[in-house]
Design a protein around this motif. Structure first.
Motif, PDB file in Angstrom:
ATOM      1  N   ILE A  21      51.038  43.271  32.828  1.00  0.00           N
ATOM      2  CA  ILE A  21      50.668  43.881  34.111  1.00  0.00           C
ATOM      3  C   ILE A  21      51.397  45.209  34.295  1.00  0.00           C
ATOM      4  CG2 ILE A  21      50.835  43.633  36.625  1.00  0.00           C
ATOM      5  CD1 ILE A  21      50.455  40.537  36.088  1.00  0.00           C
ATOM      6  N   LEU A  22      52.697  45.231  34.023  1.00  0.00           N
ATOM      7  CA  LEU A  22      53.460  46.473  34.173  1.00  0.00           C
ATOM      8  C   LEU A  22      53.001  47.537  33.176  1.00  0.00           C
ATOM      9  CD1 LEU A  22      56.984  45.001  34.896  1.00  0.00           C
ATOM     10  CD2 LEU A  22      55.515  46.219  36.498  1.00  0.00           C
ATOM     11  N   ASN A  23      52.629  47.137  31.960  1.00  0.00           N
ATOM     12  CA  ASN A  23      52.087  48.098  30.992  1.00  0.00           C
ATOM     13  C   ASN A  23      50.763  48.677  31.476  1.00  0.00           C
ATOM     14  OD1 ASN A  23      54.180  47.970  29.132  1.00  0.00           O
ATOM     15  ND2 ASN A  23      53.242  46.311  27.971  1.00  0.00           N
ATOM     16  N   THR A  24      49.914  47.829  32.054  1.00  0.00           N
ATOM     17  CA  THR A  24      48.640  48.309  32.595  1.00  0.00           C
ATOM     18  C   THR A  24      48.880  49.234  33.779  1.00  0.00           C
ATOM     19  OG1 THR A  24      47.545  46.306  31.841  1.00  0.00           O
ATOM     20  CG2 THR A  24      46.424  47.581  33.551  1.00  0.00           C
ATOM     21  N   LEU A  25      49.840  48.898  34.614  1.00  0.00           N
ATOM     22  CA  LEU A  25      50.210  49.754  35.737  1.00  0.00           C
ATOM     23  C   LEU A  25      50.680  51.117  35.235  1.00  0.00           C
ATOM     24  CD1 LEU A  25      50.669  50.004  38.798  1.00  0.00           C
ATOM     25  CD2 LEU A  25      52.899  48.973  38.445  1.00  0.00           C
ATOM     26  N   HIS A  26      51.514  51.125  34.222  1.00  0.00           N
ATOM     27  CA  HIS A  26      52.010  52.372  33.636  1.00  0.00           C
ATOM     28  C   HIS A  26      50.857  53.231  33.106  1.00  0.00           C
ATOM     29  CE1 HIS A  26      54.725  55.057  31.485  1.00  0.00           C
ATOM     30  NE2 HIS A  26      53.960  54.886  30.421  1.00  0.00           N
ATOM     31  N   THR A  27      49.924  52.600  32.417  1.00  0.00           N
ATOM     32  CA  THR A  27      48.759  53.325  31.891  1.00  0.00           C
ATOM     33  C   THR A  27      47.922  53.917  33.026  1.00  0.00           C
ATOM     34  OG1 THR A  27      48.695  51.910  29.938  1.00  0.00           O
ATOM     35  CG2 THR A  27      46.667  53.105  30.480  1.00  0.00           C
ATOM     36  N   SER A  28      47.736  53.154  34.093  1.00  0.00           N
ATOM     37  CA  SER A  28      46.958  53.640  35.244  1.00  0.00           C
ATOM     38  C   SER A  28      47.653  54.816  35.919  1.00  0.00           C
ATOM     39  CB  SER A  28      46.733  52.514  36.255  1.00  0.00           C
ATOM     40  OG  SER A  28      45.925  51.521  35.700  1.00  0.00           O
ATOM     41  N   ILE A  29      48.969  54.757  36.028  1.00  0.00           N
ATOM     42  CA  ILE A  29      49.718  55.878  36.613  1.00  0.00           C
ATOM     43  C   ILE A  29      49.573  57.115  35.742  1.00  0.00           C
ATOM     44  CG2 ILE A  29      52.044  56.724  37.156  1.00  0.00           C
ATOM     45  CD1 ILE A  29      52.687  53.756  37.926  1.00  0.00           C
ATOM     46  N   ASP A  30      49.650  56.938  34.430  1.00  0.00           N
ATOM     47  CA  ASP A  30      49.446  58.068  33.518  1.00  0.00           C
ATOM     48  C   ASP A  30      48.052  58.654  33.663  1.00  0.00           C
ATOM     49  OD1 ASP A  30      52.007  57.925  32.514  1.00  0.00           O
ATOM     50  OD2 ASP A  30      51.422  56.920  30.641  1.00  0.00           O
ATOM     51  N   THR A  31      47.073  57.795  33.893  1.00  0.00           N
ATOM     52  CA  THR A  31      45.674  58.238  34.007  1.00  0.00           C
ATOM     53  C   THR A  31      45.406  58.942  35.327  1.00  0.00           C
ATOM     54  OG1 THR A  31      44.942  56.417  32.592  1.00  0.00           O
ATOM     55  CG2 THR A  31      43.264  57.456  33.996  1.00  0.00           C
ATOM     56  N   TYR A  32      45.857  58.355  36.446  1.00  0.00           N
ATOM     57  CA  TYR A  32      45.491  58.845  37.777  1.00  0.00           C
ATOM     58  C   TYR A  32      46.586  59.635  38.478  1.00  0.00           C
ATOM     59  CZ  TYR A  32      41.689  55.538  37.168  1.00  0.00           C
ATOM     60  OH  TYR A  32      40.607  54.861  36.686  1.00  0.00           O
ATOM     61  N   GLY A  33      47.822  59.545  38.011  1.00  0.00           N
ATOM     62  CA  GLY A  33      48.945  60.160  38.712  1.00  0.00           C
ATOM     63  C   GLY A  33      49.505  59.186  39.734  1.00  0.00           C
ATOM     64  N   SER A  34      50.806  59.235  39.950  1.00  0.00           N
ATOM     65  CA  SER A  34      51.458  58.247  40.807  1.00  0.00           C
ATOM     66  C   SER A  34      51.072  58.345  42.280  1.00  0.00           C
ATOM     67  CB  SER A  34      52.978  58.347  40.672  1.00  0.00           C
ATOM     68  OG  SER A  34      53.423  59.619  41.064  1.00  0.00           O
ATOM     69  N   SER A  35      50.519  59.463  42.704  1.00  0.00           N
ATOM     70  CA  SER A  35      50.155  59.611  44.114  1.00  0.00           C
ATOM     71  C   SER A  35      48.770  59.032  44.432  1.00  0.00           C
ATOM     72  CB  SER A  35      50.205  61.083  44.521  1.00  0.00           C
ATOM     73  OG  SER A  35      49.272  61.827  43.778  1.00  0.00           O
ATOM     74  N   ASN A  36      47.986  58.687  43.430  1.00  0.00           N
ATOM     75  CA  ASN A  36      46.647  58.165  43.662  1.00  0.00           C
ATOM     76  C   ASN A  36      46.679  56.634  43.648  1.00  0.00           C
ATOM     77  OD1 ASN A  36      43.945  57.811  43.968  1.00  0.00           O
ATOM     78  ND2 ASN A  36      43.361  59.305  42.411  1.00  0.00           N
ATOM     79  N   LYS A  37      47.318  56.063  44.662  1.00  0.00           N
ATOM     80  CA  LYS A  37      47.575  54.629  44.712  1.00  0.00           C
ATOM     81  C   LYS A  37      46.300  53.798  44.777  1.00  0.00           C
ATOM     82  CE  LYS A  37      52.055  55.374  46.700  1.00  0.00           C
ATOM     83  NZ  LYS A  37      52.871  55.346  47.878  1.00  0.00           N
ATOM     84  N   TYR A  38      45.281  54.288  45.462  1.00  0.00           N
ATOM     85  CA  TYR A  38      44.036  53.523  45.569  1.00  0.00           C
ATOM     86  C   TYR A  38      43.427  53.308  44.193  1.00  0.00           C
ATOM     87  CZ  TYR A  38      39.254  52.229  46.555  1.00  0.00           C
ATOM     88  OH  TYR A  38      38.054  51.574  46.564  1.00  0.00           O
ATOM     89  N   GLU A  39      43.315  54.351  43.398  1.00  0.00           N
ATOM     90  CA  GLU A  39      42.720  54.242  42.062  1.00  0.00           C
ATOM     91  C   GLU A  39      43.578  53.372  41.146  1.00  0.00           C
ATOM     92  OE1 GLU A  39      39.735  55.094  40.978  1.00  0.00           O
ATOM     93  OE2 GLU A  39      39.262  55.878  42.960  1.00  0.00           O
ATOM     94  N   ILE A  40      44.892  53.488  41.264  1.00  0.00           N
ATOM     95  CA  ILE A  40      45.797  52.659  40.455  1.00  0.00           C
ATOM     96  C   ILE A  40      45.580  51.181  40.796  1.00  0.00           C
ATOM     97  CG2 ILE A  40      48.210  52.059  40.016  1.00  0.00           C
ATOM     98  CD1 ILE A  40      48.834  55.076  40.585  1.00  0.00           C
ATOM     99  N   CYS A  41      45.559  50.853  42.079  1.00  0.00           N
ATOM    100  CA  CYS A  41      45.336  49.461  42.506  1.00  0.00           C
ATOM    101  C   CYS A  41      43.996  48.946  42.014  1.00  0.00           C
ATOM    102  CB  CYS A  41      45.406  49.345  44.024  1.00  0.00           C
ATOM    103  SG  CYS A  41      47.062  49.441  44.705  1.00  0.00           S
ATOM    104  N   LYS A  42      42.971  49.753  42.172  1.00  0.00           N
ATOM    105  CA  LYS A  42      41.633  49.344  41.761  1.00  0.00           C
ATOM    106  C   LYS A  42      41.587  49.099  40.256  1.00  0.00           C
ATOM    107  CE  LYS A  42      38.104  52.225  41.693  1.00  0.00           C
ATOM    108  NZ  LYS A  42      37.043  53.140  42.119  1.00  0.00           N
ATOM    109  N   ASP A  43      42.177  49.996  39.479  1.00  0.00           N
ATOM    110  CA  ASP A  43      42.181  49.888  38.028  1.00  0.00           C
ATOM    111  C   ASP A  43      42.945  48.645  37.559  1.00  0.00           C
ATOM    112  OD1 ASP A  43      41.397  51.084  35.525  1.00  0.00           O
ATOM    113  OD2 ASP A  43      43.491  51.662  35.234  1.00  0.00           O
ATOM    114  N   VAL A  44      44.133  48.427  38.123  1.00  0.00           N
ATOM    115  CA  VAL A  44      44.937  47.269  37.736  1.00  0.00           C
ATOM    116  C   VAL A  44      44.253  45.972  38.157  1.00  0.00           C
ATOM    117  CG1 VAL A  44      47.150  46.091  38.053  1.00  0.00           C
ATOM    118  CG2 VAL A  44      47.096  48.570  37.711  1.00  0.00           C
ATOM    119  N   LYS A  45      43.680  45.944  39.353  1.00  0.00           N
ATOM    120  CA  LYS A  45      42.970  44.748  39.816  1.00  0.00           C
ATOM    121  C   LYS A  45      41.784  44.437  38.903  1.00  0.00           C
ATOM    122  CE  LYS A  45      40.477  42.735  43.657  1.00  0.00           C
ATOM    123  NZ  LYS A  45      39.915  42.926  44.982  1.00  0.00           N
ATOM    124  N   ASN A  46      41.007  45.445  38.525  1.00  0.00           N
ATOM    125  CA  ASN A  46      39.878  45.222  37.620  1.00  0.00           C
ATOM    126  C   ASN A  46      40.351  44.674  36.277  1.00  0.00           C
ATOM    127  OD1 ASN A  46      37.985  46.074  39.482  1.00  0.00           O
ATOM    128  ND2 ASN A  46      37.932  48.165  38.725  1.00  0.00           N
TER     129      ASN A  46
END
Length: 65
Positions: A21-46
């Motif tokens: 989960i933390l690795n997926t979170l890290h990848t999502s932050i790299d993809t969307y940037g740490s300020s785009n929390k909605y996209e990070i949540c959506k990506d990790v949830k999916n």
């Protein structure tokens, strides 16, 4: 710098799952940037739903604790 962690979870989440989960979170932050929390949540949830089944929720908090 933000600290990312799994702070609350239901029983049954193994250490391996936490690492994945933390690795997926890290990848999502790299993809969307740490300020785009909605996209990070959506990506990790999916990812969680595809990997471990439905009924997951992802919340990013600014509590600093």
């Amino acid at each position: 710098m933000a600290k990312w962690q799994i702070r609350a979870h239901e029983s049954g989440i193994t250490d391996v799952m936490k690492i994945n989960i933390l690795n997926t979170l890290h990848t999502s932050i790299d993809t969307y940037g740490s300020s785009n929390k909605y996209e990070i949540c959506k990506d990790v949830k999916n990812w969680l739903q595809k990997t471990y089944g439905n009924y997951w929720g992802v919340i990013i908090s600014n509590d600093g604790g």
